[in-house]
Each structure stands twice: as C-alpha cells, then as structure tokens.
Design a protein around this motif. Structure first.
Motif, PDB file in Angstrom:
ATOM      1  N   GLY A  36       7.064 -13.166  64.230  1.00  0.00           N
ATOM      2  CA  GLY A  36       6.685 -14.363  63.473  1.00  0.00           C
ATOM      3  C   GLY A  36       7.892 -15.175  63.046  1.00  0.00           C
ATOM      4  O   GLY A  36       7.911 -16.396  63.171  1.00  0.00           O
ATOM      5  N   ILE A  37       8.911 -14.494  62.547  1.00  0.00           N
ATOM      6  CA  ILE A  37      10.145 -15.187  62.132  1.00  0.00           C
ATOM      7  C   ILE A  37      10.792 -15.881  63.327  1.00  0.00           C
ATOM      8  O   ILE A  37      11.230 -17.035  63.231  1.00  0.00           O
ATOM      9  CB  ILE A  37      11.120 -14.207  61.444  1.00  0.00           C
ATOM     10  N   LEU A  38      10.833 -15.194  64.468  1.00  0.00           N
ATOM     11  CA  LEU A  38      11.408 -15.815  65.668  1.00  0.00           C
ATOM     12  C   LEU A  38      10.647 -17.071  66.070  1.00  0.00           C
ATOM     13  O   LEU A  38      11.260 -18.083  66.426  1.00  0.00           O
ATOM     14  CB  LEU A  38      11.424 -14.814  66.829  1.00  0.00           C
ATOM     15  N   PHE A  39       9.320 -17.025  65.994  1.00  0.00           N
ATOM     16  CA  PHE A  39       8.550 -18.207  66.389  1.00  0.00           C
ATOM     17  C   PHE A  39       8.677 -19.340  65.373  1.00  0.00           C
ATOM     18  O   PHE A  39       8.655 -20.509  65.760  1.00  0.00           O
ATOM     19  CB  PHE A  39       7.089 -17.855  66.658  1.00  0.00           C
ATOM     20  N   ILE A  40       8.817 -19.018  64.107  1.00  0.00           N
ATOM     21  CA  ILE A  40       9.086 -20.068  63.116  1.00  0.00           C
ATOM     22  C   ILE A  40      10.415 -20.743  63.452  1.00  0.00           C
ATOM     23  O   ILE A  40      10.523 -21.972  63.464  1.00  0.00           O
ATOM     24  CB  ILE A  40       9.099 -19.493  61.685  1.00  0.00           C
ATOM     25  N   LEU A  41      11.418 -19.928  63.754  1.00  0.00           N
ATOM     26  CA  LEU A  41      12.749 -20.458  64.070  1.00  0.00           C
ATOM     27  C   LEU A  41      12.776 -21.215  65.395  1.00  0.00           C
ATOM     28  O   LEU A  41      13.574 -22.136  65.575  1.00  0.00           O
ATOM     29  CB  LEU A  41      13.777 -19.321  64.090  1.00  0.00           C
ATOM     30  N   ALA A  68       4.751 -26.557  69.989  1.00  0.00           N
ATOM     31  CA  ALA A  68       5.642 -26.360  68.833  1.00  0.00           C
ATOM     32  C   ALA A  68       4.845 -25.993  67.584  1.00  0.00           C
ATOM     33  O   ALA A  68       5.250 -25.121  66.811  1.00  0.00           O
ATOM     34  CB  ALA A  68       6.469 -27.623  68.591  1.00  0.00           C
ATOM     35  N   LEU A  69       3.708 -26.647  67.400  1.00  0.00           N
ATOM     36  CA  LEU A  69       2.868 -26.354  66.239  1.00  0.00           C
ATOM     37  C   LEU A  69       2.312 -24.935  66.304  1.00  0.00           C
ATOM     38  O   LEU A  69       2.277 -24.223  65.292  1.00  0.00           O
ATOM     39  CB  LEU A  69       1.725 -27.368  66.149  1.00  0.00           C
ATOM     40  N   SER A  70       1.910 -24.498  67.497  1.00  0.00           N
ATOM     41  CA  SER A  70       1.398 -23.127  67.631  1.00  0.00           C
ATOM     42  C   SER A  70       2.495 -22.117  67.303  1.00  0.00           C
ATOM     43  O   SER A  70       2.224 -21.103  66.667  1.00  0.00           O
ATOM     44  CB  SER A  70       0.840 -22.883  69.033  1.00  0.00           C
ATOM     45  N   MET A  71       3.722 -22.392  67.716  1.00  0.00           N
ATOM     46  CA  MET A  71       4.828 -21.483  67.406  1.00  0.00           C
ATOM     47  C   MET A  71       5.128 -21.470  65.914  1.00  0.00           C
ATOM     48  O   MET A  71       5.281 -20.403  65.317  1.00  0.00           O
ATOM     49  CB  MET A  71       6.089 -21.889  68.178  1.00  0.00           C
ATOM     50  N   PHE A  72       5.214 -22.656  65.319  1.00  0.00           N
ATOM     51  CA  PHE A  72       5.605 -22.762  63.916  1.00  0.00           C
ATOM     52  C   PHE A  72       4.530 -22.192  62.984  1.00  0.00           C
ATOM     53  O   PHE A  72       4.789 -21.272  62.212  1.00  0.00           O
ATOM     54  CB  PHE A  72       5.916 -24.218  63.569  1.00  0.00           C
ATOM     55  N   PHE A  76       4.020 -18.270  60.951  1.00  0.00           N
ATOM     56  CA  PHE A  76       3.657 -17.964  59.565  1.00  0.00           C
ATOM     57  C   PHE A  76       2.439 -17.043  59.511  1.00  0.00           C
ATOM     58  O   PHE A  76       2.374 -16.135  58.677  1.00  0.00           O
ATOM     59  CB  PHE A  76       3.398 -19.245  58.758  1.00  0.00           C
ATOM     60  N   CYS A  77       1.483 -17.275  60.406  1.00  0.00           N
ATOM     61  CA  CYS A  77       0.300 -16.404  60.454  1.00  0.00           C
ATOM     62  C   CYS A  77       0.690 -14.978  60.843  1.00  0.00           C
ATOM     63  O   CYS A  77       0.167 -14.010  60.289  1.00  0.00           O
ATOM     64  CB  CYS A  77      -0.732 -16.949  61.438  1.00  0.00           C
ATOM     65  N   LEU A  78       1.611 -14.835  61.789  1.00  0.00           N
ATOM     66  CA  LEU A  78       2.063 -13.503  62.184  1.00  0.00           C
ATOM     67  C   LEU A  78       2.795 -12.805  61.040  1.00  0.00           C
ATOM     68  O   LEU A  78       2.568 -11.619  60.793  1.00  0.00           O
ATOM     69  CB  LEU A  78       2.967 -13.584  63.416  1.00  0.00           C
ATOM     70  N   VAL A  79       3.662 -13.520  60.364  1.00  0.00           N
ATOM     71  CA  VAL A  79       4.407 -12.919  59.248  1.00  0.00           C
ATOM     72  C   VAL A  79       3.449 -12.376  58.195  1.00  0.00           C
ATOM     73  O   VAL A  79       3.616 -11.263  57.694  1.00  0.00           O
ATOM     74  CB  VAL A  79       5.407 -13.924  58.631  1.00  0.00           C
ATOM     75  N   SER A  80       2.430 -13.151  57.862  1.00  0.00           N
ATOM     76  CA  SER A  80       1.500 -12.740  56.813  1.00  0.00           C
ATOM     77  C   SER A  80       0.392 -11.824  57.327  1.00  0.00           C
ATOM     78  O   SER A  80      -0.259 -11.140  56.540  1.00  0.00           O
ATOM     79  CB  SER A  80       0.863 -13.975  56.165  1.00  0.00           C
ATOM     80  N   GLY A  81       0.173 -11.811  58.622  1.00  0.00           N
ATOM     81  CA  GLY A  81      -0.928 -11.020  59.166  1.00  0.00           C
ATOM     82  C   GLY A  81      -2.264 -11.688  58.934  1.00  0.00           C
ATOM     83  O   GLY A  81      -3.285 -11.029  58.808  1.00  0.00           O
TER      84      GLY A  81
END
Length: 164
Positions: A36-41, A68-72, A76-81
């Motif tokens: 998730g952090i990698l995709f935000i970055l 880009a929106l799906s990654m960003f 965040f969705c991945l980080v939070s689950g």
C-alpha cells in the motif's frame, strides 16, 4: 431498510474466507501495508504530473488518471485493510495494463543489473539507474493476486467490520 443493510453485509461476508490470524495474519498485514505504501508513493507523483505522464506513455489522460487514482487511493485502502479486494482489483488492472505496455514495447522481463551495464549505456534520471523492464509490474501483480486470494488478514478494517 435494515433488511437491505443486513443482506448487503451478508453478501460481503460471503466474499471472504476466514481471516488468517497469528503469523499468517501478521504476514498479510506486512505485505498489505508495504505494498500500500509503495502504491501511494507511485500514485501521488503520477496524479500531480498527470499530463507529463500521459504524454510520456502516449495514452489518453483519463486512462492515466484512472491508473494513478487506483494506485493512490488503492494504496490507502491496502494500508488500512479497507475494501481490500476492490483495491486489489483496481490496482491489478493498472499493473496488467502496464505489463501489456512493457511487453509491446519489447522491454526485457528482467533488466540487467545496473552494475553490469557498460558506462554510458544506460543512465537514469539522476545517474546510473535500473533500466525499464516488465519485472516490477509482474511482481506487483503477483502480490495483488495473493492478497485477493488470501484476503487482508485479521488485522484489517475489513475483518473488524465483518466480525461486528
């Protein structure tokens, strides 16, 4: 109205296997948060330089925006689950499209090690760097498939919402 909400929650619960706990849950947490952090970055600079990215890829700006929106947001969705399967599917579409672009451009599956490239043959944006390849999109796709199959794990908002 309450019956409709209960039906939606029951449908959502049916999409998930039991949430892994213990070392499996911790491993999924680490995998999910790290990815998730990698995709935000990766997504943020693409969103902030959308026209430049669109021109470099020679693709319509709306496709670049969706990617880009799906990654960003997906990051965040991945980080939070939260909404993990939807986030994984959205990002996976972007990664598979990136993989198709890289294959059609004739990029190698794995780039040569930057230290084995002769001087001056490839210089990245700020000096010696790794040449483009299919490798990153492929690895990201594999990790996203793992998260789709095994779910976000017990340490996620999804697990908390489903178990209430």
């Amino acid at each position: 109205m309450l019956n409709i909400l209960e039906s939606i929650l029951e449908l959502w619960r049916s999409l998930y296997l039991p949430f892994p706990v213990g070392i499996q849950g911790i491993t999924l947490l680490a995998l999910r948060v790290g990815l998730g952090i990698l995709f935000i970055l990766h997504g943020y600079p693409k969103l902030t330089h959308l026209q430049q990215w669109s021109k470099a890829l020679k693709l319509p700006i709306y496709l670049c925006f969706l990617s880009a929106l799906s990654m960003f947001l997906g990051g965040f969705c991945l980080v939070s689950g939260f909404l993990t399967p939807l986030a994984c599917l959205a990002i996976l579409c972007s990664m598979l499209f990136a993989l198709v672009l890289e294959i059609t451009q004739g990029l190698p599956f794995v780039a040569s090690d930057p230290y084995l490239i002769p001087q001056g043959e490839y210089e990245g944006a700020s000096g010696k760097g790794e040449p483009p390849s299919q490798e990153k999109a492929f690895i990201y796709s594999l990790i996203l498939v793992v998260l789709l199959v095994f779910g976000p794990g017990a340490f996620s908002i999804n697990a908390w919402l489903i178990n209430i």
